[in-house]
Design an enzyme around this catalytic site. Sequence first.
Site, PDB file in Angstrom:
ATOM      1  CE  LYS A 267      26.823  24.992  18.773  1.00  0.00           C
ATOM      2  NZ  LYS A 267      27.082  23.640  18.259  1.00  0.00           N
TER       3      LYS A 267
HETATM    4  C1  E4P Z   1      25.844  22.434  15.154  1.00  0.00           C
HETATM    5  O1  E4P Z   1      26.179  23.425  15.728  1.00  0.00           O
HETATM    6  C2  E4P Z   1      24.769  21.542  15.616  1.00  0.00           C
HETATM    7  O2  E4P Z   1      25.066  21.078  16.889  1.00  0.00           O
HETATM    8  C3  E4P Z   1      24.587  20.420  14.655  1.00  0.00           C
HETATM    9  O3  E4P Z   1      24.635  20.930  13.330  1.00  0.00           O
HETATM   10  C4  E4P Z   1      23.359  19.599  14.901  1.00  0.00           C
HETATM   11  O4  E4P Z   1      23.173  18.686  13.850  1.00  0.00           O
HETATM   12  P1  E4P Z   1      22.148  17.453  13.970  1.00  0.00           P
HETATM   13  O5  E4P Z   1      20.774  17.991  14.067  1.00  0.00           O
HETATM   14  O6  E4P Z   1      22.371  16.667  12.700  1.00  0.00           O
HETATM   15  O7  E4P Z   1      22.572  16.704  15.203  1.00  0.00           O
END
Ligand code: E4P
Length: 221
Positions: A83
């Site tokens: 990522k």
């Molecule tokens: C996933 O890849 C993201 O990091 C995550 O869904 C972020 O979620 P949040 O905005 O609730 O922290």
Amino acid sequence: MKIFLDTANLDELRKGADWGIVDGVTTNPSLIAKEGIAIDEQIKRICDIVDGDISAEVVSTDHAGMVEEAYKLAKIHKNIVVKVPLTRDGIKTTAKLSKEGIRFNVTLCFSAGQALLAAKAGAYIVSPFVGRLDDIALEGMNLIREIAVIYKNYNFPTQILAASLRSPLHVAQAAVAGAHIGTLPFKVLDMLFNHPLTDRGLEQFLNDYAKVFQEQASSRR
Ligand code: E4P
């Protein structure tokens, strides 16, 4: 739509995996930090629990650092998806290493134009954040709809992963909008099961059954 769990917590992952409906996992530096265990170790443990795509995020912000981390993370397990943030360096890293077969999840996507860049770079997944757009009074789900149209128009194979989903309603809306994957905190996955009519219906079925068959059983005694 594939369902991923958005957590690095092993107990949550075991519970979710046990239901037989979890297709993969997303983590981010905040979620890894919450568990307090080094990323390579924690990601190995996650790979032992869930057999599916596991996103592991770099913490470098420059291209050279991202490349180094991407190689290390990708070596941990065949299911790793590296990522990277949707920055110039993140896109450059994706474009370069995708050609070598490393799969990338380009994260922190907040506009359809950014999603176009991720697809052009050959990303395996793009992660538009729905909830964080809602938080600033923008309609997050519109972003999923727009990206779905763009990717369809040009046959981009990049998968749309609806991230930052905060409720069962978000999950259903993301599926309607055409997301390929939804990533959910454990709490949201657990809430997806709930419906008061399911509970009421089950109670009624069991009461009706018990009335007849328990009465028959007691009259035979
Ligand atoms: C996933 O890849 C993201 O990091 C995550 O869904 C972020 O979620 P949040 O905005 O609730 O922290």
